[in-house]
Design a protein around this motif. Structure first.
Motif, short mmCIF file in Angstrom:
data_model
loop_
_atom_site.label_atom_id
_atom_site.label_comp_id
_atom_site.label_asym_id
_atom_site.label_seq_id
_atom_site.Cartn_x
_atom_site.Cartn_y
_atom_site.Cartn_z
N UNK A 146 6.76 12.18 4.77
CA UNK A 146 7.04 11.49 6.03
C UNK A 146 8.33 10.69 5.94
N UNK A 147 8.45 9.88 4.90
CA UNK A 147 9.64 9.04 4.73
C UNK A 147 10.88 9.89 4.50
N UNK A 148 10.74 10.94 3.69
CA UNK A 148 11.89 11.80 3.39
C UNK A 148 12.42 12.48 4.65
N UNK A 149 11.52 12.95 5.51
CA UNK A 149 11.98 13.59 6.75
C UNK A 149 12.66 12.60 7.67
N UNK A 150 12.16 11.37 7.73
CA UNK A 150 12.76 10.35 8.57
C UNK A 150 14.16 9.97 8.10
N UNK A 195 0.83 -1.20 0.00
CA UNK A 195 0.00 0.00 0.00
C UNK A 195 0.87 1.25 0.00
N UNK A 196 0.55 2.18 -0.90
CA UNK A 196 1.28 3.45 -0.93
C UNK A 196 0.96 4.31 0.29
N UNK A 197 -0.12 3.98 1.01
CA UNK A 197 -0.54 4.78 2.16
C UNK A 197 -0.01 4.25 3.48
N UNK A 198 0.68 3.11 3.45
CA UNK A 198 1.28 2.53 4.67
C UNK A 198 2.66 3.16 4.86
N UNK A 199 2.69 4.29 5.57
CA UNK A 199 3.92 5.06 5.64
C UNK A 199 5.05 4.30 6.35
N UNK A 200 4.74 3.48 7.32
CA UNK A 200 5.80 2.74 8.01
C UNK A 200 6.37 1.64 7.12
N UNK A 201 5.52 1.01 6.31
CA UNK A 201 6.02 -0.01 5.38
C UNK A 201 6.88 0.63 4.30
N UNK A 202 6.42 1.77 3.77
CA UNK A 202 7.21 2.47 2.76
C UNK A 202 8.54 2.92 3.35
N UNK A 203 8.52 3.40 4.60
CA UNK A 203 9.76 3.79 5.28
C UNK A 203 10.70 2.60 5.41
N UNK A 204 10.16 1.46 5.77
CA UNK A 204 10.97 0.25 5.91
C UNK A 204 11.64 -0.13 4.58
#
Length: 413
Positions: free
Chosen positions: A85-89, A52-61
């Motif tokens: 979100x991912x870019x800032x992390x 899912x493109x909306x699962x920010x934690x999965x995309x971050x992982x």
């Protein structure tokens, strides 16, 4: 692959086919994330992951594990928020803060910022349940919608308390945050204003007026079947459009990024419905590039990378219209007659947006558009004449060979 930069694209929608190709031209290995098995952009991406493109934690992982250099989405609101979100992390480049991305994906927050910064808009209220509606803030006619859905999903006009309760319940169910917004309905032409915030100021690149779907008065869906370019605006309304663009850029701290806003041209002035700090989906890129000499996708990539955007509006000397083809519920097979009109030059360009075998339901949301065409001319009347002839000549066939083009929605053309 190890020597290449890695770009993760969130969402395999048709407009992202061009995004993927442009990233590959810039030397990126492109990993596409989309939960669908065969999204349109899969065919051009180097790799596809079904998440899912909306699962920010999965995309971050995934981004962290794959050591991504860029996480990008150019025309999907919630996906843009995940990118930020991912870019800032991970310390990657991004066009605006994650905080800003949340403010523009929640229509309630967005409207509050409009009001606080003098951006003209309608009255509104938000609610998390039918029982907690503040009826003192509801005036009819009104519009009910989820605060955080894409593709005009769940947008309904209401004219009574009974309708409001029904539509609010539906909107809450659709909303990821289980919140609905109720806002005043303004009569007038609906426009979209495509803009870019640059170091030399905010540029209005193009205006368009939406062509509304015909309604029998009981149809509550607020939707359009296309747009005319440029919008027929007086000099005063053009001035207002520019002023509003500048206020939006200042209110949301937008620098070096494309954005667009949608609004109603009322008798007393322009009232903003909502805005998005991204480029439009559908045929937006094609129209802006072909008729406005503005490469919105290149600008969006530069915005994500922090590269300075340099653009200037082009004066429009001819009129154009985009026209979207919707079919009745069924299984899509083919579009008949459209390519022939294109080859003859009667239609400027045409597009098929769905694959054979795709199931289409009755909802009039943007994701159910089957095909589209563009016509041009020297007047708005010439555009209408060409569109009428095209709608009368084209068929959308299902797998049994039936013509399921929904012609009724174009009856007010």
């Amino acid at each position: 692959m190890n020597e290449q930069k890695l770009a993760i694209v969130l969402g395999g929608t048709s407009p992202h086919v061009l995004l993927v190709n442009k990233l590959k031209e810039r030397g990126y290995y492109v990993l596409l994330i989309d939960y669908l098995e065969n999204p349109p952009a899969k065919k051009v991406a180097d790799e596809h992951l079904r998440e899912s493109t909306l699962d920010q934690d999965k995309v971050l992982e995934i981004a962290k594990e794959r050591k991504a250099d860029l996480v990008i989405s150019t025309c999907i609101d919630q996906a843009n928020s995940v990118c930020c979100y991912v870019a800032e992390k991970l310390g990657l480049p991004h066009p605006y803060s994650y905080k800003t991305s949340l403010e523009v994906t929640d229509k309630g927050l967005m409207k509050r910022i409009f009001v606080e910064n003098g951006i003209p808009t309608s009255n509104y209220t938000t609610t998390e349940s039918v029982d907690s509606i503040d009826w003192n803030l509801v005036q009819y006619p009104a519009v009910v919608k989820p605060v955080d859905c894409n593709s005009s999903k769940g947008v309904r006009r209401v004219d009574s308390d009974e309708e409001t309760r029904l539509r609010v319940a539906e909107a809450i169910e659709m909303s990821r945050t289980k919140t609905a917004i109720i806002e005043g309905f303004n009569s007038g032409a609906e426009i979209q204003v495509d803009c870019v915030s640059t170091q030399s100021g905010v540029k209005v690149m193009m205006t368009r007026q939406k062509q509304k779907i015909a309604s029998d008065g009981n149809d509550m869906v607020l939707q359009s079947y296309g747009s005319v370019f440029p919008a027929p605006l007086s000099d005063e309304f053009k001035r207002q459009a520019q002023e509003i663009a500048e206020k939006i850029a200042n209110a949301f701290k937008l620098e070096n990024t494309p954005f667009f806003y949608q609004a109603i041209v009322t008798e007393t002035g322009i009232k903003v419905l909502e805005f998005a700090p991204r480029i439009g989906g559908g045929l937006s890129y094609h129209v802006l590039k072909s008729f406005g000499d503005y490469d919105a996708v290149e600008c969006a990539i530069d915005s994500f990378l922090g590269k300075t955007i340099v653009v200037e509006p082009k004066e429009q000397t001819r009129f154009h219209s985009t026209n979207l083809l919707y079919m009745r519920p069924g299984v899509f097979d083919s579009v008949v007659g459209l390519e022939e009109l294109h080859q003859k030059g009667f239609v400027t360009d045409c597009f098929v947006m769905k694959s054979k075998g795709c199931k289409i339901d009755s909802d009039m949301r943007s994701s159910n558009r089957v095909a589209a065409f563009i016509v041009e001319g020297e007047s708005y009347e010439e555009l209408k004449q060409k569109a009428r002839k095209t709608f009368a000549s084209v068929e959308i066939r299902d797998i049994q060979g039936n013509d399921l083009l929904n012609r009724e929605i174009y009856s007010n053309l």
